[in-house]
Design a protein around this motif. Sequence first.
Motif, PDB file in Angstrom:
ATOM      1  N   GLY A 233      31.831  25.402  69.442  1.00 59.55           N
ATOM      2  CA  GLY A 233      31.539  26.620  70.192  1.00 59.55           C
ATOM      3  C   GLY A 233      32.679  26.960  71.143  1.00 59.55           C
ATOM      4  N   HIS A 234      32.467  27.972  71.969  1.00 52.26           N
ATOM      5  CA  HIS A 234      33.519  28.350  72.923  1.00 52.26           C
ATOM      6  C   HIS A 234      32.914  28.923  74.198  1.00 52.26           C
ATOM      7  CE1 HIS A 234      32.794  32.297  70.947  1.00 52.26           C
ATOM      8  NE2 HIS A 234      33.182  32.817  72.095  1.00 52.26           N
ATOM      9  N   ILE A 235      33.753  28.984  75.218  1.00 54.00           N
ATOM     10  CA  ILE A 235      33.350  29.536  76.516  1.00 54.00           C
ATOM     11  C   ILE A 235      34.210  30.753  76.811  1.00 54.00           C
ATOM     12  CG2 ILE A 235      33.383  29.121  79.003  1.00 54.00           C
ATOM     13  CD1 ILE A 235      32.467  26.287  78.446  1.00 54.00           C
ATOM     14  N   SER A 236      33.575  31.847  77.204  1.00 57.94           N
ATOM     15  CA  SER A 236      34.272  33.070  77.575  1.00 57.94           C
ATOM     16  C   SER A 236      33.621  33.648  78.816  1.00 57.94           C
ATOM     17  CB  SER A 236      34.212  34.080  76.418  1.00 57.94           C
ATOM     18  OG  SER A 236      34.846  35.287  76.763  1.00 57.94           O
ATOM     19  N   ALA A 237      34.433  33.918  79.841  1.00 60.41           N
ATOM     20  CA  ALA A 237      33.952  34.477  81.114  1.00 60.41           C
ATOM     21  C   ALA A 237      32.820  33.638  81.699  1.00 60.41           C
ATOM     22  CB  ALA A 237      33.495  35.918  80.909  1.00 60.41           C
ATOM     23  N   GLY A 238      32.920  32.312  81.528  1.00 54.50           N
ATOM     24  CA  GLY A 238      31.946  31.400  82.100  1.00 54.50           C
ATOM     25  C   GLY A 238      30.691  31.191  81.284  1.00 54.50           C
ATOM     26  N   ASP A 239      30.541  31.903  80.177  1.00 57.02           N
ATOM     27  CA  ASP A 239      29.348  31.765  79.337  1.00 57.02           C
ATOM     28  C   ASP A 239      29.676  30.968  78.087  1.00 57.02           C
ATOM     29  OD1 ASP A 239      27.718  33.294  81.029  1.00 57.02           O
ATOM     30  OD2 ASP A 239      28.446  35.164  80.127  1.00 57.02           O
ATOM     31  N   PHE A 240      28.707  30.141  77.662  1.00 56.66           N
ATOM     32  CA  PHE A 240      28.880  29.332  76.453  1.00 56.66           C
ATOM     33  C   PHE A 240      28.334  30.073  75.247  1.00 56.66           C
ATOM     34  CE2 PHE A 240      26.940  26.264  73.435  1.00 56.66           C
ATOM     35  CZ  PHE A 240      28.129  25.716  72.960  1.00 56.66           C
ATOM     36  N   PHE A 241      29.140  30.099  74.177  1.00 55.07           N
ATOM     37  CA  PHE A 241      28.732  30.729  72.926  1.00 55.07           C
ATOM     38  C   PHE A 241      28.745  29.660  71.830  1.00 55.07           C
ATOM     39  CE2 PHE A 241      30.460  34.012  75.579  1.00 55.07           C
ATOM     40  CZ  PHE A 241      29.621  35.108  75.375  1.00 55.07           C
ATOM     41  N   PRO A 242      27.580  29.296  71.319  1.00 54.71           N
ATOM     42  CA  PRO A 242      27.539  28.261  70.278  1.00 54.71           C
ATOM     43  C   PRO A 242      28.215  28.747  69.007  1.00 54.71           C
ATOM     44  CG  PRO A 242      25.373  29.273  70.555  1.00 54.71           C
ATOM     45  CD  PRO A 242      26.235  29.809  71.655  1.00 54.71           C
ATOM     46  N   ALA A 243      28.700  27.788  68.220  1.00 60.99           N
ATOM     47  CA  ALA A 243      29.382  28.122  66.964  1.00 60.99           C
ATOM     48  C   ALA A 243      28.394  28.694  65.957  1.00 60.99           C
ATOM     49  CB  ALA A 243      30.046  26.880  66.389  1.00 60.99           C
ATOM     50  N   GLU A 244      28.881  29.618  65.133  1.00 57.51           N
ATOM     51  CA  GLU A 244      28.071  30.149  64.041  1.00 57.51           C
ATOM     52  C   GLU A 244      28.239  29.225  62.827  1.00 57.51           C
ATOM     53  OE1 GLU A 244      28.708  34.333  63.454  1.00 57.51           O
ATOM     54  OE2 GLU A 244      29.171  34.638  65.562  1.00 57.51           O
ATOM     55  N   ASP A 245      27.727  29.660  61.687  1.00 54.94           N
ATOM     56  CA  ASP A 245      27.811  28.816  60.484  1.00 54.94           C
ATOM     57  C   ASP A 245      29.050  29.131  59.657  1.00 54.94           C
ATOM     58  OD1 ASP A 245      27.141  31.292  59.554  1.00 54.94           O
ATOM     59  OD2 ASP A 245      25.397  30.652  58.382  1.00 54.94           O
ATOM     60  N   HIS A 246      29.990  29.844  60.258  1.00 55.30           N
ATOM     61  CA  HIS A 246      31.223  30.186  59.548  1.00 55.30           C
ATOM     62  C   HIS A 246      32.351  30.371  60.560  1.00 55.30           C
ATOM     63  CE1 HIS A 246      30.914  34.401  60.902  1.00 55.30           C
ATOM     64  NE2 HIS A 246      29.610  34.242  60.703  1.00 55.30           N
ATOM     65  N   GLY A 247      33.580  30.260  60.065  1.00 54.12           N
ATOM     66  CA  GLY A 247      34.741  30.542  60.892  1.00 54.12           C
ATOM     67  C   GLY A 247      35.398  29.298  61.469  1.00 54.12           C
TER      68      GLY A 247
END
Length: 406
Positions: A213-227
């Motif tokens: 996953g990744h963090i942007s502007a302090g928010d965590f975004f879990p990884a999707e099933d692709h990419g």
Amino acid sequence: MVDPSNCDTELLDTLWNSADWNKLKSVLFDMQRNIALAAKSDDRDAVLIYQKRLTQSLDAKMLAVRHVVKNGNTPGVDGIQWNTPSEYMKAALLLSDNGYHALPMKLIIIYSKFSQKERRIKIPTYYDRAVQILHAYALDPVGETIGDRRSFAFRKNRSTQDVHAYILSALKKNVYYIVKADVKSCYESINHDWLLSNITMNTTILREFLKAGHISAGDFFPAEDHGISLGVSISPILGNMVLDGMQEEIFERLHGLRYDEEYCDGHLVRFADDIFVTANSIERAKRIISIIENFLQQRGMRLSCEKTSIINVHQGFDFLSRHYVCNGRVIISRPSDAAVVKMEHNLRELILPFKGSQKVLIDKLNKKLHGWASYHKITDARDAFRHIDVVVKTLLLKLCEQLHPG
């Protein structure tokens, strides 16, 4: 194995500074050779055993850390950077697959000055980068061994000059059409399940890379099933391996045979996701596009409609910033119009806003011109070079007028 927790800074400094890097590279090469030989024999179990030995090797770990500190200056989400030999050595000693969990990556968005195209790059932590490089050392021999013959991006001792040579060779045969194709959002589309099922490496570690996953502007975004991320060191190897096998698929579906140099129909040249395939008829070209689409679909990807086309070789086409056209039996290649326009834009961005000394400007200008000329010197570039000369002189004159209006 030295325990870093019981070592003082001076000892760690000495261990790092006394390393014989040429010897370490030789040891790494020997381990990679064993992996390549096992991959050539199609012995997956042996590949995994040799890969594990490599990733547990202190020599390989030290080289991975050295690669990180030589090429990285942006910390990840933890803000940690390695700045001293003792920190380098301690990091190498602590690298381990046991209980490894990748931290989220830091998202950076970059816009191209020329096209305004957005690139989303995810930056791992220093530690995660070192683990990725370590496993890239172990995966690269597999990719090099089983990869398509005419795949040239991100591979040792291969370049766009090789692409140029193979395109000229292909056009000399009885070829009337080419399929020029591009994979839409290639890295962002690769299916994770396909990678985990088909890539020969430690799947637990690969899953950590993919699911961080990744963090942007302090928010965590879990990884999707692709990419996969552009900022991950192992990504170019994975990207190539996902597309490897395309040449074999085309030949088997077109001719019912495996790769054969005698056929001029269906020869593929690939640089990352930029694809060039020969065809001797419109029907064959359409068939090739269908085969590629089916090949990509299995991997979660698809062709870009805007960048995929069937072109008559006598009408000419652009590929990797070069323009090719067949005039009778003569093949002409030159810098593409788009490449010249982009170079003009880059020169304008460099020269007109420049505020430094003449020496610095001259050095930067020479570096840019030398790189562009080196890339295009193998083509019929005389007119393009003359045009760029005029552009440089014109822009420098404008800069002089800006600095000295009187």
